[in-house]
Design a protein around this motif. Structure first.
Motif, PDB file in Angstrom:
ATOM      1  N   ASP A 245       0.847  -0.546  -0.601  1.00 15.75           N
ATOM      2  CA  ASP A 245       0.151  -0.308  -0.085  1.00 15.75           C
ATOM      3  C   ASP A 245       0.782   1.344  -0.250  1.00 15.75           C
ATOM      4  OD1 ASP A 245      -1.359   2.389   1.858  1.00 15.75           O
ATOM      5  OD2 ASP A 245      -2.965   1.405   0.370  1.00 15.75           O
ATOM      6  N   THR A 284      -4.974  -1.079 -13.419  1.00 19.73           N
ATOM      7  CA  THR A 284      -5.679  -2.330 -12.608  1.00 19.73           C
ATOM      8  C   THR A 284      -6.457  -1.760 -14.479  1.00 19.73           C
ATOM      9  OG1 THR A 284      -7.228  -0.796 -11.250  1.00 19.73           O
ATOM     10  CG2 THR A 284      -4.893  -2.442 -11.196  1.00 19.73           C
ATOM     11  N   ALA A 286      -9.590  -2.041 -14.028  1.00 23.44           N
ATOM     12  CA  ALA A 286     -10.801  -0.674 -14.636  1.00 23.44           C
ATOM     13  C   ALA A 286     -10.306   0.709 -13.844  1.00 23.44           C
ATOM     14  CB  ALA A 286     -10.872  -1.201 -12.557  1.00 23.44           C
ATOM     15  N   GLN A 287      -8.876   1.178 -13.539  1.00 23.07           N
ATOM     16  CA  GLN A 287      -8.203   2.066 -13.335  1.00 23.07           C
ATOM     17  C   GLN A 287      -8.705   3.052 -14.604  1.00 23.07           C
ATOM     18  OE1 GLN A 287      -4.278   2.178 -12.517  1.00 23.07           O
ATOM     19  NE2 GLN A 287      -5.173   2.202 -10.091  1.00 23.07           N
ATOM     20  N   GLN A 290     -12.728   3.569 -14.413  1.00 27.80           N
ATOM     21  CA  GLN A 290     -13.562   4.099 -13.282  1.00 27.80           C
ATOM     22  C   GLN A 290     -12.914   5.201 -12.648  1.00 27.80           C
ATOM     23  OE1 GLN A 290     -14.511   1.288 -10.988  1.00 27.80           O
ATOM     24  NE2 GLN A 290     -15.991  -0.278 -12.430  1.00 27.80           N
ATOM     25  N   THR A 292     -10.425   6.633  -9.885  1.00 26.86           N
ATOM     26  CA  THR A 292      -9.704   6.165  -8.917  1.00 26.86           C
ATOM     27  C   THR A 292      -9.855   6.645  -7.694  1.00 26.86           C
ATOM     28  OG1 THR A 292      -7.778   7.851  -9.775  1.00 26.86           O
ATOM     29  CG2 THR A 292      -8.206   5.917 -11.039  1.00 26.86           C
ATOM     30  N   THR A 294     -11.630   6.131  -5.319  1.00 21.66           N
ATOM     31  CA  THR A 294     -11.970   5.358  -3.677  1.00 21.66           C
ATOM     32  C   THR A 294     -11.319   3.957  -3.854  1.00 21.66           C
ATOM     33  OG1 THR A 294     -13.771   4.096  -5.212  1.00 21.66           O
ATOM     34  CG2 THR A 294     -14.100   6.239  -3.848  1.00 21.66           C
ATOM     35  N   GLN A 295      -9.817   3.542  -5.417  1.00 20.51           N
ATOM     36  CA  GLN A 295      -9.632   2.771  -5.046  1.00 20.51           C
ATOM     37  C   GLN A 295      -7.888   3.044  -4.792  1.00 20.51           C
ATOM     38  OE1 GLN A 295      -9.237   2.281  -9.824  1.00 20.51           O
ATOM     39  NE2 GLN A 295     -10.846   1.763  -9.909  1.00 20.51           N
ATOM     40  N   THR A 297      -4.267   2.142  -4.269  1.00 25.81           N
ATOM     41  CA  THR A 297      -3.128   3.294  -4.808  1.00 25.81           C
ATOM     42  C   THR A 297      -1.996   1.433  -4.294  1.00 25.81           C
ATOM     43  OG1 THR A 297      -3.466   4.681  -4.876  1.00 25.81           O
ATOM     44  CG2 THR A 297      -1.445   4.105  -5.414  1.00 25.81           C
TER      45      THR A 297
END
Length: 448
Positions: A245, A284, A286-287, A290, A292, A294-295, A297
């Motif tokens: 993270d 990823t 999804a980046q 959508q 980013t 709330t994703q 890193t």
């Protein structure tokens, strides 16, 4: 029932209710029942845990350099192989025919060159004879023993022979270039023919086989994974590729020690060290579609395992515990004992204690000590980390300065000394406790 008896019953009920209320009130005033722990020095390790996959340090994808049908496949998925070991063969008929054709063309060009060279040698001999004849005619001319016509003819014969020699030499150079071209074409065909036999470039294990004997292999390209015939992995050096993270990545450094746990090999851990730290976040799918916001890193970190791992396979799920800091014999406090409270500080940075009044109403964990309107000039209010100690039956909030975080304890840089008793639980009590609350210590609750 007479009126007198009714009053007597009412009086008994009231007295009983008063006794119950008084009992409840005074029992509550005995304070919260809490557990404590004495502060002492211990060794601490700050650990960053991250999960990922086991991968070999060296992974080789085998693709075809020439198209053709696979006529011999010598390995299966999971086989262990040696460097130089035969893997598969692509049908060589067309390439062998090309080699033979290029060889014939080269031989024909060499024969033509030999003929041209012979012609050039003949032209040089004829030039030499013409020069000798011209020399005789010139001697005879000086002696007045030959005609002018014979001398001119000898001179012209030399010029014609010289021109013939130059022409032959001009014909040699293009033919030599043609032979060089034919030779390069033949070498290219031979090289392509050598590529139909594929051997292992490394020692390792066959982790994937995407081809069957009799199928047609196409030329491999980097952007087309479907062209990969075999995947080989050198398992002599394996590594854990984990995702760390962003909040922990500043503490991770090259060379730090780590312990790698593999799900498929429970109850064991393997020593390793950090060998690579990603500089860019992991991208990823999804980046791209959508937001980013709330994703999480994460950054890629590679931990090389320093000891052999039996029966390991690429793709095993693993967890790496990276030791980012170590402290020896330092004062530490249990993590559940640490709380955050808002305190008021004066202009000199000293805590201003709230007057101890009625503590029957317990404020929330982050309830302000004083509102902004109540602060005097020079005073500030800020959230402060600290612990609760027991002083004369009351909880007293003590601000502390913390260092690294271990598995169960925080390092204490200032605010506590060895032997201090800090309140560790229950968790909900510590969370809602306020400075000055009545407490009752019962450490027997730890063993219940």
């Amino acid at each position: 029932m007479s009126r007198k008896n009714i009053f007597i019953v009412i009086g008994v009920v009231l007295v009983g209710a008063a006794v119950v209320f008084a009992n409840f009130y005074f029992q509550r005033d005995k304070g919260l029942t809490v557990t404590t722990e004495a502060i002492r020095a211990r060794d601490l390790d700050a650990v960053v845990s991250a999960s990922g996959k086991i991968q070999p340090k060296r992974l080789v994808n085998i693709s075809a350099d020439t198209p053709g049908r696979v006529v011999d496949l010598a390995v299966n998925e999971g086989d262990r192989i040696r460097k130089g070991q035969f893997l598969l063969q692509i049908d060589p008929k067309s390439l062998r025919t090309r080699v033979e054709s290029n060889s014939a063309s080269l031989r024909a060009a060499e024969q033509s060159l030999d003929q041209l060279r012979q012609g050039a040698e003949t032209s040089k001999v004829q030039l030499q004879q013409a020069q000798q004849n011209l020399a005789r005619q010139q001697d005879l001319w000086r002696q007045q023993l030959t005609t002018r016509e014979a001398l001119d003819k000898a001179t012209n014969d030399v010029k014609a022979a010289e021109s013939a020699v130059q022409e032959r030499e001009k014909q040699l150079r293009p033919q030599e270039s043609r032979i060089a071209q034919e030779h390069a074409t033949l070498e290219s065909a031979r090289y392509d023919l050598s590529k139909v036999r594929i051997e292992s470039p490394i020692e390792g294990i066959v982790t994937r086989r995407n081809i069957q004997e009799g199928e047609t292999a196409i030329i491999g390209t980097m952007n087309n994974p479907g062209t990969v015939l075999l995947t080989l992995a050198d398992m002599s050096i394996i590594q854990a590729e984990v995702e760390v993270d962003e909040t922990n990545i500043p503490h991770v450094q090259l060379g730090q020690h780590a312990k790698v746990s593999i799900d498929a090999l429970p109850d064991r851990s393997f020593a390793g060290h950090v060998a690579e730290i990603g500089n860019s976040p992991i991208q990823t799918t999804a980046q791209g579609t959508q937001s980013t916001g709330t994703q999480a890193t994460n950054f890629k970190v590679v931990v090389v395992v320093d000891e052999p791992v039996p029966e390991v396979r690429p793709g095993f799920t693993c967890t790496a515990d990276i030791t980012t800091a170590t402290r020896k014999n330092v004062v530490s406090v249990p993590i559940p004992a640490v709380a955050v409270r808002e305190l008021v500080y004066d202009a000199n940075g000293q805590v201003i204690k709230e007057p101890r009044g009625d503590k029957r109403r317990r404020p929330s964990a982050v309830e302000p000590v004083a509102s902004a309107a109540e602060l005097k000039p020079g005073q500030t209010r800020k959230e402060t980390e600290g612990v609760f100690t027991v002083r004369n039956g009351h909880a007293e909030f003590v601000p502390i300065k913390m260092g690294i975080a271990g598995d169960k304890y925080f390092e204490v840089l200032s605010g506590l000394s060895q032997g201090d008793q800090v309140i560790t639980g229950p968790y909900n009590s510590v969370r809602g406790m306020a400075d000055g609350d009545l407490v009752k210590v019962d450490n027997n609750r730890k063993t219940r």
